[in-house]
Write an enzyme that holds these catalytic residues in place. Structure first.
Site, mmCIF file in Angstrom:
data_model
loop_
_atom_site.group_PDB
_atom_site.id
_atom_site.type_symbol
_atom_site.label_atom_id
_atom_site.label_comp_id
_atom_site.label_asym_id
_atom_site.label_seq_id
_atom_site.Cartn_x
_atom_site.Cartn_y
_atom_site.Cartn_z
ATOM 1 N N HIS A 213 0.891 -1.173 0.000
ATOM 2 C CA HIS A 213 0.000 0.000 0.000
ATOM 3 C C HIS A 213 0.925 1.218 0.000
ATOM 4 O O HIS A 213 1.446 1.621 1.044
ATOM 5 C CB HIS A 213 -0.852 -0.090 1.268
ATOM 6 C CG HIS A 213 -1.760 1.062 1.544
ATOM 7 N ND1 HIS A 213 -3.125 0.999 1.370
ATOM 8 C CD2 HIS A 213 -1.522 2.308 2.030
ATOM 9 C CE1 HIS A 213 -3.681 2.144 1.730
ATOM 10 N NE2 HIS A 213 -2.726 2.956 2.142
ATOM 11 N N HIS A 215 1.860 5.031 -0.609
ATOM 12 C CA HIS A 215 1.571 6.444 -0.859
ATOM 13 C C HIS A 215 2.725 6.983 -1.700
ATOM 14 O O HIS A 215 3.873 6.584 -1.525
ATOM 15 C CB HIS A 215 1.400 7.192 0.463
ATOM 16 C CG HIS A 215 0.074 6.879 1.109
ATOM 17 N ND1 HIS A 215 -1.036 7.681 0.959
ATOM 18 C CD2 HIS A 215 -0.329 5.827 1.857
ATOM 19 C CE1 HIS A 215 -2.058 7.144 1.601
ATOM 20 N NE2 HIS A 215 -1.662 6.014 2.160
ATOM 21 N N CYS A 246 -3.338 10.813 4.178
ATOM 22 C CA CYS A 246 -3.729 10.319 5.495
ATOM 23 C C CYS A 246 -3.806 11.516 6.435
ATOM 24 O O CYS A 246 -2.842 12.270 6.549
ATOM 25 C CB CYS A 246 -2.724 9.304 6.027
ATOM 26 S SG CYS A 246 -3.115 8.772 7.698
HETATM 27 P P1 HMG Z 1 -11.307 7.767 20.864
HETATM 28 O O1 HMG Z 1 -11.609 9.223 21.038
HETATM 29 O O2 HMG Z 1 -10.167 7.183 21.634
HETATM 30 O O3 HMG Z 1 -12.586 6.856 21.072
HETATM 31 O O4 HMG Z 1 -11.060 7.496 19.312
HETATM 32 P P2 HMG Z 1 -13.613 6.713 22.248
HETATM 33 O O5 HMG Z 1 -13.970 5.269 22.313
HETATM 34 O O6 HMG Z 1 -13.111 7.408 23.484
HETATM 35 O O7 HMG Z 1 -14.885 7.538 21.682
HETATM 36 C C1 HMG Z 1 -14.861 8.930 21.479
HETATM 37 C C2 HMG Z 1 -16.043 9.313 20.599
HETATM 38 O O8 HMG Z 1 -15.914 8.690 19.326
HETATM 39 C C3 HMG Z 1 -17.383 8.859 21.147
HETATM 40 O O9 HMG Z 1 -18.361 9.806 20.690
HETATM 41 C C4 HMG Z 1 -17.630 7.565 20.440
HETATM 42 O O10 HMG Z 1 -18.979 7.209 20.339
HETATM 43 C C5 HMG Z 1 -17.055 7.854 19.072
HETATM 44 P P3 HMG Z 1 -18.827 11.060 21.587
HETATM 45 O O11 HMG Z 1 -19.336 10.428 22.854
HETATM 46 O O12 HMG Z 1 -17.603 11.929 21.786
HETATM 47 O O13 HMG Z 1 -19.870 11.734 20.746
HETATM 48 N N1 HMG Z 1 -16.610 6.634 18.381
HETATM 49 C C6 HMG Z 1 -17.019 6.295 17.149
HETATM 50 N N2 HMG Z 1 -17.867 6.871 16.281
HETATM 51 C C7 HMG Z 1 -18.063 6.241 15.113
HETATM 52 N N3 HMG Z 1 -17.474 5.076 14.774
HETATM 53 C C8 HMG Z 1 -16.618 4.472 15.610
HETATM 54 C C9 HMG Z 1 -16.368 5.072 16.874
HETATM 55 N N4 HMG Z 1 -15.604 4.743 17.922
HETATM 56 C C10 HMG Z 1 -15.763 5.706 18.836
HETATM 57 N N5 HMG Z 1 -16.027 3.330 15.269
HETATM 58 C C11 HMG Z 1 -11.120 6.129 17.335
HETATM 59 C C12 HMG Z 1 -10.747 6.219 18.818
HETATM 60 C C13 HMG Z 1 -10.449 4.906 16.777
HETATM 61 C C14 HMG Z 1 -12.620 6.016 17.204
HETATM 62 C C15 HMG Z 1 -10.625 7.412 16.641
HETATM 63 O O14 HMG Z 1 -9.270 7.554 16.926
HETATM 64 C C16 HMG Z 1 -10.827 7.401 15.153
HETATM 65 O O15 HMG Z 1 -11.944 7.368 14.663
HETATM 66 N N6 HMG Z 1 -9.734 7.484 14.391
HETATM 67 C C17 HMG Z 1 -9.814 7.574 12.953
HETATM 68 C C18 HMG Z 1 -8.674 6.871 12.363
HETATM 69 C C19 HMG Z 1 -8.731 6.888 10.862
HETATM 70 O O16 HMG Z 1 -9.765 6.716 10.255
HETATM 71 N N7 HMG Z 1 -7.546 7.093 10.262
HETATM 72 C C20 HMG Z 1 -7.415 7.028 8.845
HETATM 73 C C21 HMG Z 1 -7.471 5.614 8.366
HETATM 74 S S1 HMG Z 1 -5.949 4.706 8.632
HETATM 75 C C22 HMG Z 1 -4.998 5.088 7.264
HETATM 76 O O17 HMG Z 1 -5.384 5.908 6.478
HETATM 77 C C23 HMG Z 1 -3.739 4.306 7.020
HETATM 78 C C24 HMG Z 1 -3.919 3.233 5.954
HETATM 79 O O18 HMG Z 1 -4.359 3.807 4.749
HETATM 80 C C25 HMG Z 1 -2.586 2.508 5.711
HETATM 81 C C26 HMG Z 1 -1.416 3.443 5.432
HETATM 82 O O19 HMG Z 1 -1.527 4.309 4.553
HETATM 83 O O20 HMG Z 1 -0.404 3.266 6.097
HETATM 84 C C27 HMG Z 1 -4.945 2.196 6.359
HETATM 85 MG MG MG Z 2 -3.145 4.765 3.316
#
Ligand code: HMG
Ligand code: MG
Length: 302
Positions: A213, A215, A246
């Site tokens: 993967h 970038h 990202c």
């Molecule tokens: P957190 O703040 O530690 O989570 O985030 P929490 O459990 O304390 O919850 C906080 C709030 O988030 C709560 O809502 C939860 O309900 C909500 P509030 O009470 O504040 O209104 N929540 C959610 N809402 C929707 N869906 C969920 C969810 N979980 C909790 N699943 C968390 C932890 C993982 C949720 C947060 O850090 C997050 O969403 N991160 C996003 C990460 C992301 O999407 N990154 C990009 C993708 S990875 C990438 O691009 C790399 C990749 O391409 C490979 C590469 O390129 O190397 C794959």
């Molecule tokens: Mg990626």
């Protein structure tokens, strides 16, 4: 050195791409993008993420996108496409199951700082969360893909030890991921660092269970993909028009453009089943909708 005869391209543009675009697309446009990609021959497409909308607002509405995609069973059976969604935790998995994702992806990294910034926990904690996801997914035979990010370099920690990548990849594979995608999140790998990393990972995970993967931040992606093909990798993640990046990796640009991977593979007589001309058209169309430049060199040349 023998190269694979067939390569599977995993289209990540509608997730990895759109998650980092300034303009958030409507559900309708996201569905149209994904269905057009399926018609062009892409059989595995990341349709979105069940993550916090506060963290990644562009992926809000993934539930609606999947509902709409699943409404079109005729297209799904005709093309054999499978739609995937990212699920960082059990809440995400619940959404993915409720909205009938065809597979889910869990994601960790080889760098502590990146994991913390990306999913707000340590690598160890992320793997513990994934145990719970895997247990539930396996009960309903839902395929789980694993990601390791920052496989050669991290925006916060610099160079990454290949043994750390191998350790996390092995963990994901042994816990039940059917495939592990190795993410060069900030695109700093070169063919040499890629080969060193892959040689370490391939001691722990069979090569046919690995994807790359890449970038394309530093323009090294095609070279790294070619080096990976030489080592037997036959699964490549790519994003139409090179969309996105990202949100937690400063300066990251999108994945290598699907068009550019296809052009290289076509030129080497490696089969993908994907129609390059159609993907070029889709890339131009979606860039127009996003009001951004097309990052594919091949699309620019046509
Ligand atoms: P957190 O703040 O530690 O989570 O985030 P929490 O459990 O304390 O919850 C906080 C709030 O988030 C709560 O809502 C939860 O309900 C909500 P509030 O009470 O504040 O209104 N929540 C959610 N809402 C929707 N869906 C969920 C969810 N979980 C909790 N699943 C968390 C932890 C993982 C949720 C947060 O850090 C997050 O969403 N991160 C996003 C990460 C992301 O999407 N990154 C990009 C993708 S990875 C990438 O691009 C790399 C990749 O391409 C490979 C590469 O390129 O190397 C794959
Ligand atoms: Mg990626």
């Amino acid at each position: 050195m023998s190269l694979p005869r067939n390569v599977e391209i995993i289209e990540v543009g509608p997730r990895d791409g759109l998650q980092n675009e300034k303009k958030t697309l409507s559900v309708e446009l996201r569905v149209e993008l994904i269905e057009r990609l399926a018609k062009a021959g892409l059989k595995k497409i990341e349709a979105g993420s069940f993550v916090s909308p506060k963290w990644v607002p562009q992926m809000a509405g993934t539930d609606l996108v999947l509902d709409r995609l699943n409404d079109n069973q005729a297209l799904m059976s005709k093309t054999g496409v499978r739609y995937a969604a990212l699920t960082p935790n059990l809440k995400g998995l619940e959404g993915a199951i409720q909205h009938r994702a065809g597979e889910v992806a869990i994601f960790s990294a080889a760098s502590e700082s990146f994991t913390q910034k990306n999913i707000n926990c340590s690598i160890k904690e992320s793997l513990q969360r994934f145990d719970a996801i895997m247990a539930q997914a396996q009960q309903i035979n839902l395929p789980v893909r694993g990601y390791v990010s920052t496989i050669v370099g991290c925006p916060y920690e610099g160079d990454i030890d290949p043994l750390k990548v191998a350790e996390v990849a092995k963990h994901l594979y042994q816990m039940g991921c059917y495939e592990v995608s190795l993410g060069d999140t900030i695109g700093v790998g070169t063919p040499l660092t890629f080969k060193r990393m892959l040689e370490a990972v391939m001691k722990e995970v069979p090569v046919n269970k690995l994807a790359v993967h890449c970038h394309n931040t530093y323009g090294q992606a095609l070279a790294n993909i070619y080096a990976s093909l030489q080592l037997g990798i036959s699964k490549i993640d790519a994003a139409v028009a090179g969309l996105g990046g990202c949100p937690y990796a400063k300066g990251a640009s999108g994945n290598i453009a699907t068009e550019d991977v296809l052009f290289m593979l076509n030129g080497m007589n490696i089969q993908t089943g994907v129609n390059l001309d159609e993907v070029i058209e889709i890339g131009h169309w979606i860039c127009n909708e996003l009001e951004r430049d097309n990052q594919s060199k091949v699309a620019q040349a046509r």
